[in-house]
Design a protein around this motif. Sequence first.
Motif, mmCIF file in Angstrom:
data_model
loop_
_atom_site.group_PDB
_atom_site.id
_atom_site.type_symbol
_atom_site.label_atom_id
_atom_site.label_comp_id
_atom_site.label_asym_id
_atom_site.label_seq_id
_atom_site.Cartn_x
_atom_site.Cartn_y
_atom_site.Cartn_z
ATOM 1 N N MET A 1 0.823 -1.197 0.000
ATOM 2 C CA MET A 1 0.000 0.000 0.000
ATOM 3 C C MET A 1 0.865 1.257 0.000
ATOM 4 S SD MET A 1 -3.021 1.125 -0.028
ATOM 5 C CE MET A 1 -3.981 2.509 0.382
ATOM 6 N N LYS A 2 1.926 1.248 0.839
ATOM 7 C CA LYS A 2 2.754 2.450 0.901
ATOM 8 C C LYS A 2 3.529 2.670 -0.396
ATOM 9 C CE LYS A 2 6.712 0.409 3.211
ATOM 10 N NZ LYS A 2 7.625 0.488 4.330
ATOM 11 N N TYR A 3 3.820 1.574 -1.127
ATOM 12 C CA TYR A 3 4.503 1.722 -2.410
ATOM 13 C C TYR A 3 3.588 2.362 -3.440
ATOM 14 C CZ TYR A 3 8.076 -1.271 -0.403
ATOM 15 O OH TYR A 3 9.054 -1.779 0.393
ATOM 16 N N LEU A 4 2.318 2.050 -3.377
ATOM 17 C CA LEU A 4 1.347 2.654 -4.278
ATOM 18 C C LEU A 4 1.221 4.150 -4.001
ATOM 19 C CD1 LEU A 4 -0.771 2.292 -6.479
ATOM 20 C CD2 LEU A 4 -2.438 1.832 -4.671
ATOM 21 N N LEU A 5 1.195 4.519 -2.724
ATOM 22 C CA LEU A 5 1.122 5.939 -2.366
ATOM 23 C C LEU A 5 2.390 6.679 -2.792
ATOM 24 C CD1 LEU A 5 -0.513 5.716 1.160
ATOM 25 C CD2 LEU A 5 -1.585 6.429 -0.974
ATOM 26 N N ALA A 6 3.528 6.034 -2.662
ATOM 27 C CA ALA A 6 4.782 6.644 -3.101
ATOM 28 C C ALA A 6 4.791 6.817 -4.616
ATOM 29 C CB ALA A 6 5.966 5.803 -2.656
ATOM 30 N N LEU A 7 4.269 5.842 -5.340
ATOM 31 C CA LEU A 7 4.173 5.946 -6.788
ATOM 32 C C LEU A 7 3.254 7.092 -7.201
ATOM 33 C CD1 LEU A 7 4.842 4.791 -9.587
ATOM 34 C CD2 LEU A 7 2.829 3.325 -9.329
ATOM 35 N N VAL A 8 2.158 7.247 -6.500
ATOM 36 C CA VAL A 8 1.242 8.352 -6.789
ATOM 37 C C VAL A 8 1.936 9.686 -6.537
ATOM 38 C CG1 VAL A 8 -0.885 9.483 -6.021
ATOM 39 C CG2 VAL A 8 -0.853 7.023 -6.404
ATOM 40 N N ALA A 9 2.704 9.785 -5.464
ATOM 41 C CA ALA A 9 3.423 11.027 -5.166
ATOM 42 C C ALA A 9 4.437 11.341 -6.262
ATOM 43 C CB ALA A 9 4.115 10.917 -3.810
ATOM 44 N N VAL A 10 5.131 10.334 -6.760
ATOM 45 C CA VAL A 10 6.103 10.546 -7.837
ATOM 46 C C VAL A 10 5.391 10.985 -9.118
ATOM 47 C CG1 VAL A 10 7.759 9.365 -9.341
ATOM 48 C CG2 VAL A 10 7.835 9.006 -6.875
ATOM 49 N N LEU A 11 4.253 10.392 -9.412
ATOM 50 C CA LEU A 11 3.500 10.787 -10.598
ATOM 51 C C LEU A 11 2.982 12.217 -10.491
ATOM 52 C CD1 LEU A 11 1.513 7.523 -11.362
ATOM 53 C CD2 LEU A 11 3.460 8.456 -12.615
ATOM 54 N N VAL A 12 2.575 12.625 -9.300
ATOM 55 C CA VAL A 12 2.104 14.004 -9.110
ATOM 56 C C VAL A 12 3.262 14.982 -9.260
ATOM 57 C CG1 VAL A 12 1.111 15.603 -7.433
ATOM 58 C CG2 VAL A 12 0.111 13.350 -7.727
ATOM 59 N N VAL A 13 4.447 14.604 -8.781
ATOM 60 C CA VAL A 13 5.621 15.459 -8.981
ATOM 61 C C VAL A 13 5.909 15.613 -10.472
ATOM 62 C CG1 VAL A 13 8.126 15.586 -8.685
ATOM 63 C CG2 VAL A 13 6.688 15.050 -6.736
ATOM 64 N N ALA A 14 5.842 14.507 -11.209
ATOM 65 C CA ALA A 14 6.086 14.569 -12.658
ATOM 66 C C ALA A 14 5.033 15.440 -13.343
ATOM 67 C CB ALA A 14 6.083 13.165 -13.251
ATOM 68 N N LEU A 15 3.794 15.340 -12.931
ATOM 69 C CA LEU A 15 2.732 16.175 -13.497
ATOM 70 C C LEU A 15 2.968 17.649 -13.177
ATOM 71 C CD1 LEU A 15 -0.024 16.145 -14.976
ATOM 72 C CD2 LEU A 15 -1.073 16.006 -12.724
ATOM 73 N N GLY A 16 3.404 17.926 -11.962
ATOM 74 C CA GLY A 16 3.691 19.304 -11.577
ATOM 75 C C GLY A 16 4.853 19.890 -12.358
ATOM 76 N N VAL A 17 5.896 19.099 -12.553
ATOM 77 C CA VAL A 17 7.050 19.562 -13.340
ATOM 78 C C VAL A 17 6.630 19.831 -14.780
ATOM 79 C CG1 VAL A 17 9.292 18.874 -14.280
ATOM 80 C CG2 VAL A 17 8.787 18.508 -11.868
ATOM 81 N N ALA A 18 5.791 18.950 -15.322
ATOM 82 C CA ALA A 18 5.292 19.166 -16.683
ATOM 83 C C ALA A 18 4.460 20.440 -16.755
ATOM 84 C CB ALA A 18 4.466 17.970 -17.141
ATOM 85 N N GLY A 19 3.681 20.715 -15.728
ATOM 86 C CA GLY A 19 2.896 21.949 -15.686
ATOM 87 C C GLY A 19 3.771 23.183 -15.657
ATOM 88 N N VAL A 20 4.846 23.133 -14.899
ATOM 89 C CA VAL A 20 5.762 24.274 -14.848
ATOM 90 C C VAL A 20 6.425 24.487 -16.200
ATOM 91 C CG1 VAL A 20 7.914 25.121 -13.832
ATOM 92 C CG2 VAL A 20 6.173 24.111 -12.366
ATOM 93 N N VAL A 21 6.879 23.410 -16.808
ATOM 94 C CA VAL A 21 7.567 23.516 -18.098
ATOM 95 C C VAL A 21 6.606 24.017 -19.177
ATOM 96 C CG1 VAL A 21 8.694 22.197 -19.917
ATOM 97 C CG2 VAL A 21 9.329 21.827 -17.542
#
Length: 54
Positions: A1-21
């Motif tokens: 479960m915690k790995y899934l939450l960590a994966l979601v956090a990484v995906l949100v970071v990638a989405l945020g970086v894409a938004g900034v770019v």
Amino acid sequence: MKYLLALVAVLVVALGVAGVVLGEADDSPGLQLLGVVLVVGAVVFGVRLVRRSR
């Protein structure tokens, strides 16, 4: 479960970086702000997740 939450956090970071770019390319300060908020929120969530797992 915690790995899934960590994966979601990484995906949100990638989405945020894409938004900034993409916001910078389009000269959109609102999109850049949303990207930064997503990145900061995901980092805070990730840090809390790691600290709670100890």
